[in-house]
Design a protein around this motif. Sequence first.
Motif, mmCIF file in Angstrom:
data_model
loop_
_atom_site.group_PDB
_atom_site.id
_atom_site.type_symbol
_atom_site.label_atom_id
_atom_site.label_comp_id
_atom_site.label_asym_id
_atom_site.label_seq_id
_atom_site.Cartn_x
_atom_site.Cartn_y
_atom_site.Cartn_z
ATOM 1 N N UNK A 59 0.824 -1.099 -0.060
ATOM 2 C CA UNK A 59 -0.009 0.010 -0.080
ATOM 3 C C UNK A 59 0.922 1.132 0.059
ATOM 4 N N UNK A 60 1.970 1.291 0.730
ATOM 5 C CA UNK A 60 2.692 2.446 0.841
ATOM 6 C C UNK A 60 3.801 2.809 -0.409
ATOM 7 N N UNK A 61 4.007 1.758 -1.129
ATOM 8 C CA UNK A 61 4.713 1.865 -2.470
ATOM 9 C C UNK A 61 3.904 1.920 -3.566
ATOM 10 N N UNK A 62 2.712 1.442 -3.779
ATOM 11 C CA UNK A 62 1.827 1.299 -4.814
ATOM 12 C C UNK A 62 2.527 0.785 -6.076
ATOM 13 N N UNK A 63 2.934 -0.315 -6.106
ATOM 14 C CA UNK A 63 3.516 -1.033 -7.255
ATOM 15 C C UNK A 63 2.644 -1.132 -8.472
ATOM 16 N N UNK A 64 3.106 -1.176 -9.774
ATOM 17 C CA UNK A 64 2.138 -1.265 -10.826
ATOM 18 C C UNK A 64 2.051 -2.895 -10.891
ATOM 19 N N UNK A 65 3.132 -3.598 -10.853
ATOM 20 C CA UNK A 65 3.249 -4.853 -11.044
ATOM 21 C C UNK A 65 3.598 -5.556 -9.724
#
Length: 374
Positions: free
Chosen positions: A164-170
Amino acid sequence: MALHRPGRLAHARTALRLRAATRPRSVVLIDVHGELTAGDLQGHLQLLERRGAERPRLGELPPWAPLRQVLVTALAGHGHLDLRSSGTTGAPRVLERGPLTAPQLRTLTDLARRIGVRRGARVATAIPGVHAHGLLLALAALSAGSPLVDVSHLRVVDRVALLHRTSPRMLVGTPVHLADILAADRELSGHVPLRIDRIVSTTDVLPDELRADLARHWHARVHDVYGSVETGTLTVDGRPLHGVEIRVRDGVLRTRTSFTRRRWLVTDHGEIDEQGSVHVTARADAPDASPGMLRDPRGVVRLLQSQDGIRSVHLRFVPDEELGRRTVAHVVLEEEEEHEEGRVITPHGVRALVRDRLGASSVPREVRISSRGR
């Protein structure tokens, strides 16, 4: 992701030096310890080289080594890779490989294109970096300029929080990793689920039901990537990659790639449909390491009983219509663990832990969790 060097490691080191010189504060990796920048990673490599010590070996790292340590060790190897198998059909083993060749790079470049790796887009990985798939993903992301988010080896609550903190795309993982994260996101995220565009499942067979659940929950495109340490990556969503040849005879898949030195190798049981898509149905070797049985039951018990919050573990075999017998792990928690918010220990999490430490062939088919005295 364009690769133009004769080896993935050489390209990764070149890309790192360029980023360290031009963008030293650009983020290479994010984990529970914080951000690792291009300048930091280059500094670690230079320190190793100045010491003049014998080059570290990937095969000597423990299964729980953090990805930042794996990256430093790999890049310090000057083109030599020690790839560790996932242990799907037996104990995880280490195979030494030299620099990747141009045909191998073309196959991996096709893989990156098909799953959507692109510059600047964060890629979260639940696969330990010491395993071949986790290591090659990390090197590919470094070459492409895609920051990595290391969620391997984390407790389920910490894993979801970091995502949630980093919001990766994959998000990349094996089916058991992805099932663990999916269950945790449903339980812990309330009405604000993770936003992930692409899910990449690798190493193990991806069940159709899990694939549908992943796509539905995250509204994401799910890719099923199939391959092995011996053959390299073979297919994405059933379609062979560039330079990969696959045939089927008597229900057994045979493969020839640049990673096999153009020799035909038996891989797994499967079929090829009229459209040319490859479907894996079961592992071809190690019948005693099927999903119904365990390769090292005593090792599983020792591992789980060493974890905080677990009071006792008992394994038993029960009849199964499809497998003959299947393994059920009964895990009893300490009393305080039962009441901890977000419950750290889950059935999916137990299976992911065993897979990472002991290999996929040691994962119990079913895990049942109860509190002390229940």
